[in-house]
Design a protein around this motif. Structure first.
Motif, PDB file in Angstrom:
ATOM      1  N   TRP A  43       0.847  -1.205   0.000  1.00  0.00           N
ATOM      2  CA  TRP A  43       0.000   0.000   0.000  1.00  0.00           C
ATOM      3  C   TRP A  43       0.876   1.246   0.000  1.00  0.00           C
ATOM      4  N   GLN A  44       0.352   2.299  -0.566  1.00  0.00           N
ATOM      5  CA  GLN A  44       1.078   3.568  -0.652  1.00  0.00           C
ATOM      6  C   GLN A  44       0.135   4.725  -0.377  1.00  0.00           C
ATOM      7  N   SER A  57      -0.585  11.369  -8.551  1.00  0.00           N
ATOM      8  CA  SER A  57       0.463  10.803  -9.406  1.00  0.00           C
ATOM      9  C   SER A  57       1.434   9.946  -8.602  1.00  0.00           C
ATOM     10  N   PHE A  58       1.361  10.014  -7.311  1.00  0.00           N
ATOM     11  CA  PHE A  58       2.240   9.245  -6.414  1.00  0.00           C
ATOM     12  C   PHE A  58       3.718   9.548  -6.679  1.00  0.00           C
ATOM     13  N   ALA A  59       3.979  10.816  -7.039  1.00  0.00           N
ATOM     14  CA  ALA A  59       5.361  11.199  -7.337  1.00  0.00           C
ATOM     15  C   ALA A  59       6.238  11.063  -6.098  1.00  0.00           C
ATOM     16  N   SER A  60       5.662  11.269  -4.929  1.00  0.00           N
ATOM     17  CA  SER A  60       6.406  11.020  -3.699  1.00  0.00           C
ATOM     18  C   SER A  60       5.455  10.384  -2.694  1.00  0.00           C
ATOM     19  N   LEU A  61       6.035   9.609  -1.805  1.00  0.00           N
ATOM     20  CA  LEU A  61       5.214   8.885  -0.840  1.00  0.00           C
ATOM     21  C   LEU A  61       5.390   9.465   0.559  1.00  0.00           C
ATOM     22  N   VAL A  62       4.295   9.473   1.326  1.00  0.00           N
ATOM     23  CA  VAL A  62       4.393   9.866   2.730  1.00  0.00           C
ATOM     24  C   VAL A  62       4.238   8.671   3.653  1.00  0.00           C
ATOM     25  N   ALA A  63       3.717   7.580   3.138  1.00  0.00           N
ATOM     26  CA  ALA A  63       3.613   6.361   3.936  1.00  0.00           C
ATOM     27  C   ALA A  63       3.454   5.195   2.978  1.00  0.00           C
ATOM     28  N   SER A  64       3.950   4.036   3.373  1.00  0.00           N
ATOM     29  CA  SER A  64       3.813   2.836   2.542  1.00  0.00           C
ATOM     30  C   SER A  64       4.123   1.624   3.399  1.00  0.00           C
ATOM     31  N   GLY A  65       3.741   0.465   2.901  1.00  0.00           N
ATOM     32  CA  GLY A  65       4.018  -0.753   3.645  1.00  0.00           C
ATOM     33  C   GLY A  65       3.423  -1.955   2.942  1.00  0.00           C
ATOM     34  N   THR A  66       3.494  -3.077   3.627  1.00  0.00           N
ATOM     35  CA  THR A  66       2.944  -4.326   3.101  1.00  0.00           C
ATOM     36  C   THR A  66       2.116  -4.984   4.193  1.00  0.00           C
ATOM     37  N   VAL A  67       0.942  -5.448   3.826  1.00  0.00           N
ATOM     38  CA  VAL A  67       0.094  -6.195   4.764  1.00  0.00           C
ATOM     39  C   VAL A  67      -0.266  -7.525   4.135  1.00  0.00           C
ATOM     40  N   THR A  68      -0.790  -8.421   4.965  1.00  0.00           N
ATOM     41  CA  THR A  68      -1.197  -9.733   4.480  1.00  0.00           C
ATOM     42  C   THR A  68      -2.712  -9.798   4.368  1.00  0.00           C
TER      43      THR A  68
END
Ligand SMILES: [Fe+2]
Length: 508
Positions: A77-78, A84-95
């Motif tokens: 997730w982002q 445009s998602f040119a830069s991210l403020v949070a991201s990660g991976t979940v199951t």
């Protein structure tokens, strides 16, 4: 946009120093698009919001698993400040777990208050649609202009979700859904569009029903435009059920089967709504009543008037019923009633907004009968809450309601038997999204003669759009002329203002 390339997703992540989203697995044309149910967000506070999706490449599969294999799947997730998602403020991976029908509930934290964000997911080599969401203002501030819309009652077979689409077009900051998001009944021959399957009873049934509803592009648009606060009513389980008591006997179920059904219904509700993990179902119930604060401007007291209520008095229906006056009866239940009064006494926002399900103001017909499923069937409970907010000096109590498939605007009275008694609050009732079909142009207020505090009625489908400021709440009752054809425009049928410190409706 339904599909960005995986490469775009990766590059978007890599554009921020130190943030690289590694590809989970190779994109494969053989893996079907898993984001058929769209994306959603909800439960914003000043620094976080819940992001939701559920993987279901084949939403209508009878096993309720949406075409997913019996295996858990990693989902990236982002969150970005731009679409445009040119830069991210949070991201990660979940199951995404098979045991949770591959739903995910990400609490995206570390966000700025009163700010707009965009989010998306990636799984199995596919990128999800992009959602827009936002955070609440900091508790010490009032925040920017605030538009909140609310809706209820979206029977799938009754029409298209044009009203959801028009809500999305308004780009509100927050959407409240007050229940009857799904309906439990079987497919009806000859209906405009049909439920799949029989009346839903099992977990697989409920999961598939949510998947069918969530496949609708207009509903997906409303989820993708703003965070939601949701509470269920009866049809998320079964029509007019009360606590552990059913209102009908079809299909026939033993007590154990009914308990299992309620458990399944609330598990599926959690799986399919952008709720916080703290609200996960447990046993045959789900912890849902809660407060959500919007800076100093407002506090939302979200009620659950189904799980804890006393059974409807006098066998339900419209009745003249003295039992409805019994002090022992409560619609929210004793614990939730105390919780509400305690919260009202804390003055957590300029506007104390009570988001709940059933008709709050008194409405007696000419014979003195009233609806035993609504607050009229729990009059002492209503009186305790109204007197409770008066005693606590609540400046601006505002009740929001769904359920009745028509728009209403009501003044709440200290004594409903005395039209000259003080107006001590205001109720706004949204119509249905579709339930009841196209509706009519009728605006004659039912039972107005015996209830002069009822000030507006419309039998159109639609929603309510509010603008909330320190000075006033403006409410626009929005209606569409048809739900049996696609594409109707929404128009404002009537607007009211509610002024700070002056309960009741002002015509504008
Ligand atoms: Fe309904």
């Amino acid at each position: 946009m339904n599909r960005l390339s995986r490469r775009t997703f990766v590059l978007g992540g890599a554009a921020v120093a130190g943030v690289v989203v590694a590809p989970l697995q190779s994109a494969s044309a053989a893996v079907p698009f898993p984001f058929q149910l769209g994306v959603a967000s909800g439960e914003p506070d000043a620094s976080s919001v819940v992001l939701w999706t559920r993987l279901a490449p084949s939403p209508l599969n009878a096993d309720g698993q949406g075409g997913m294999a019996n295996a858990d799947v990693a989902v990236d997730w982002q969150v970005s400040t731009t679409s445009s998602f040119a830069s991210l403020v949070a991201s990660g991976t979940v199951t995404a777990k098979y045991a949770a029908a591959h739903s995910v509930h990400v609490v995206a934290g570390g966000l700025q208050p009163d700010a707009e964000y965009y989010y998306r997911f990636r799984a199995q080599g596919h990128i999800s649609p992009v959602g827009r969401t936002r955070t609440a203002p900091a508790l010490s501030t009032v925040g920017r202009d605030f538009v909140m819309a609310f809706a209820s009652c979206a029977h799938y077979e009754s029409g298209y979700y044009t009203a959801y689409r028009r809500m999305a077009d308004d780009r509100p900051d927050l959407i409240l859904h007050l229940g009857d998001y799904i309906y439990e009944d079987a497919a009806t021959a000859g209906s405009l569009r049909q439920h799949v399957g029989s009346e839903i009873v099992t977990l697989a049934d409920y999961r598939r029903r949510y998947a069918q509803y969530k496949s609708d592009p207009d509903l997906q648009a409303a989820h993708a435009i703003a965070p939601w606060l949701v509470v269920p009513d009866d049809h998320e389980v079964e029509n007019n059920y009360a606590n552990m008591v059913r209102a009908d006997s079809s299909p026939a179920l033993t007590t154990a089967q009914w308990t299992a059904r309620r458990t399944a219904a609330y598990q599926a509700y959690y799986e399919n709504m952008p709720l916080r993990p703290a609200n996960i179902n447990s046993g045959n119930s789900i912890a849902l009543y809660r407060r959500v604060r919007w800076g100093q401007l407002a506090v939302f007291h979200m009620l659950d008037t189904r799980q804890f209520r006393n059974d409807q008095a006098c066998g339900d229906g419209w009745k003249v019923c003295s039992d409805a006056d019994l002090a022992s009866r409560s619609l929210p239940g004793t614990a939730q009633e105390s919780w509400l009064l305690d919260g009202l006494g804390q003055h957590l926002g300029q506007w104390d907004i009570i988001g709940q399900q059933v008709f709050f103001a008194r409405q007696y017909d000419a014979s003195g009968a009233s609806n035993m499923d609504a607050w009229d069937g729990y009059r002492a409970s209503r009186a305790r809450i109204q007197q409770g907010w008066v005693d606590r000096g609540v400046r601006n109590p505002l009740v929001l309601t769904g359920d009745v498939h028509a728009s209403w605007a009501n003044n709440l009275k200290a004594d409903y038997a005395n039209a000259n008694s003080a107006t001590i609050g205001t109720e706004l009732v949204c119509t249905s999204i579709t339930s009841g079909g196209n509706g009519t142009a009728d605006t004659a207020i039912p039972n107005a003669g015996t209830n002069p505090h009822l000030k507006f009625y419309s039998n159109r489908r639609g929603y309510v759009r509010t603008k909330i400021t320190q000075a006033q709440v403006t409410a626009d009752f929005r209606g569409v002329s048809t739900v049996t054809e696609h594409g109707a425009a929404a128009s404002t049928l009537k607007s009211f203002a509610i002024l700070d410190g002056r309960p009741g409706l002002q015509a504008i």
